[in-house]
Design an enzyme around this catalytic site. Structure first.
Site, mmCIF file in Angstrom:
data_model
loop_
_atom_site.group_PDB
_atom_site.id
_atom_site.type_symbol
_atom_site.label_atom_id
_atom_site.label_comp_id
_atom_site.label_asym_id
_atom_site.label_seq_id
_atom_site.Cartn_x
_atom_site.Cartn_y
_atom_site.Cartn_z
ATOM 1 N N GLY A 150 5.055 -0.829 -4.188
ATOM 2 C CA GLY A 150 4.521 -1.578 -3.054
ATOM 3 C C GLY A 150 4.747 -2.981 -4.288
ATOM 4 O O GLY A 150 4.903 -2.979 -5.273
ATOM 5 N N ALA A 151 5.176 -4.259 -3.798
ATOM 6 C CA ALA A 151 5.664 -4.986 -4.137
ATOM 7 C C ALA A 151 4.739 -5.654 -5.610
ATOM 8 O O ALA A 151 4.601 -5.385 -6.413
ATOM 9 C CB ALA A 151 6.395 -6.614 -3.345
ATOM 10 N N ARG A 203 13.823 -0.668 -8.772
ATOM 11 C CA ARG A 203 14.320 -0.477 -7.237
ATOM 12 C C ARG A 203 14.883 -1.773 -7.229
ATOM 13 O O ARG A 203 14.130 -3.170 -7.768
ATOM 14 C CB ARG A 203 13.106 -0.299 -6.414
ATOM 15 C CG ARG A 203 12.240 1.570 -6.645
ATOM 16 C CD ARG A 203 11.250 1.104 -6.379
ATOM 17 N NE ARG A 203 11.433 1.805 -4.067
ATOM 18 C CZ ARG A 203 10.794 1.798 -3.586
ATOM 19 N NH1 ARG A 203 9.388 0.872 -3.021
ATOM 20 N NH2 ARG A 203 10.491 0.674 -1.936
ATOM 21 N N ASP A 259 8.418 -8.001 0.469
ATOM 22 C CA ASP A 259 9.083 -7.342 -0.431
ATOM 23 C C ASP A 259 9.512 -8.936 -1.537
ATOM 24 O O ASP A 259 10.016 -8.934 -2.557
ATOM 25 C CB ASP A 259 9.861 -6.041 -0.609
ATOM 26 C CG ASP A 259 8.892 -4.978 -0.008
ATOM 27 O OD1 ASP A 259 8.641 -4.715 0.852
ATOM 28 O OD2 ASP A 259 8.373 -4.138 -1.309
ATOM 29 N N ASN A 261 10.935 -6.113 4.332
ATOM 30 C CA ASN A 261 9.981 -5.707 4.433
ATOM 31 C C ASN A 261 10.503 -4.416 5.208
ATOM 32 O O ASN A 261 11.022 -4.419 5.270
ATOM 33 C CB ASN A 261 8.292 -6.460 5.128
ATOM 34 C CG ASN A 261 7.083 -5.703 4.996
ATOM 35 O OD1 ASN A 261 6.934 -5.506 3.228
ATOM 36 N ND2 ASN A 261 6.539 -5.293 5.614
#
Ligand SMILES: CSC[C@@H](O)[C@@H](O)C(=O)COP(=O)(O)O
Length: 362
Positions: free
Chosen positions: A36-37, A69, A225, A235
């Site tokens: 999760g961002a 990532r 994101d 996203n």
């Protein structure tokens, strides 16, 4: 050391994952134990502080973490911010690496705290916006992936807004997309919704169309994101089809993200690097405990013939014209265009910012 809640084990077990070095944290990020961002930003920030405290090569650690990532811009933001703080402290104190390590930790803590503060504003502004977009209360909201307390220093992004609606007594239903292939919706959002006592149902991603057709969705709320300068939103994969459905059915499609998720250096949505993940995440039901199984498999229960090829992008990109509004911690962007994104980003954090229809948020 860095102690994380291992999200791959939820909802079955609440298990801590202890990272004592940077490769362990990189592995945790890549396996989505931490994900999760906003949380990636926080974890990356603490990862650099950990490297500094343990006397590892901080520049190398930052490089590994920032690239663990590619899509969520918050990861590189958190990493680089703490790396800069460390470098500045080193320059000030000569060889005083202990003092610089303390400075790195202080910066990571500041970022963590700021994320909590930002998420409180997101919840407030998002709740207000929904009151305008869908007057009358009793909201039926659809969300995708997981965007709540599990991914934030505070209440989260889209799910934080849902929680505010719920606390105001206005949530009639939360529709939780299961979010194939790694089921962040079914496993994590449902876990959070259950703990909060929200009225919710999980649906398979491909059931969303009939749900819209039956008129059961008042608004879609998702996180992000990375938001490009043109307002395009990357996203979790499956977000773009929801935006198309929402437009067809004239339902507001709202993105909720801190301003740290906006990346003005990425000009267009098509410039966003979308992470491609291993095919076995699609072709197998993942085991809770990874047991290995060779390079072709993830050790899970096969859904497709062994060796089947798979298309497994982790994210998709929704063009700005499909986004009704972006709720940020500085205010609401609507309509979403390169100009309105730039205008919002140019306002100071403590200043006022223009929101939709010329309204202002403090
Ligand atoms: C507040 S979280 C926003 C996004 O990070 C979220 O929607 C998402 O796509 C997470 O993807 P993940 O692959 O689980 O890290």
């Amino acid at each position: 050391m860095l102690v994380l809640l291992d999200q791959t084990r939820l909802p079955a077990e609440e298990v801590e994952l202890v990272c004592t070095d940077v490769p362990a944290l990189v592995a945790a990020i890549q396996s989505l134990a931490v994900r999760g961002a906003p949380l990636l930003g926080i974890a990356g920030a603490y990862g650099v502080a950990l490297a500094a405290a343990r006397g590892f090569d901080v520049a190398d650690a930052a490089e590994q973490l920032a690239h663990a990532r590619p899509t969520a811009v918050n990861l590189a933001y958190g990493v680089r911010r703490v790396e800069e703080a460390y470098k500045a402290a080193m320059a000030r104190s000569g060889n005083g690496s202990q003092r610089a390590a303390a400075q790195a930790l202080a910066e990571a803590r500041a970022l963590h705290r700021e994320d909590a503060e930002a998420s409180a504003r997101l919840s407030e502004y998002g709740n207000e916006l929904l009151g305008e977009l869908v007057p009358g209360g009793g909201l039926r909201l659809l969300t995708h992936c997981n965007t709540g307390v599990l991914v934030s220093g505070g209440q989260g992004t889209a799910l934080g807004v849902v929680r505010a609606v719920h606390q105001a007594g206005e949530l009639r239903k939360l529709w939780v997309d299961e979010t194939r292939p790694l089921l962040q919706g079914a496993r994590l959002t449902a876990y959070e919704a259950a703990r909060e006592g929200m009225p919710y149902s999980v649906l398979s991603d491909n059931a969303a169309g009939s749900l819209f057709a039956e008129g059961e969705v008042d608004a879609v709320l998702v996180g992000a994101d990375r938001i490009a300068a043109d307002g395009a939103v990357a996203n979790k994969v499956g977000t773009y089809p929801l935006a198309v459905l929402a437009r067809h059915h004239e339902v507001p499609f709202v993105v909720v993200a801190p301003v740290t998720t906006v990346d003005l250096t990425t000009e267009r949505g098509s410039d966003i690097e979308v992470e491609q993940r291993p095919g076995h995440e699609v072709t197998e039901i993942p085991p809770v405990h990874r047991t290995g199984g060779g390079p072709e498999t993830g050790g899970g229960i096969p859904l497709a013939p062994v060796g089947a090829q798979a298309y497994n992008p982790a994210f998709d990109v929704t063009p700005p014209d499909l986004v009704t509004a972006i709720v940020t911690d500085r205010g609401v962007i609507s309509p979403v265009t390169a100009d309105t994104v730039a205008e919002l980003c140019s306002t100071s954090r403590k200043g006022t910012s223009r929101t939709r229809n010329g309204m202002m948020n403090a």
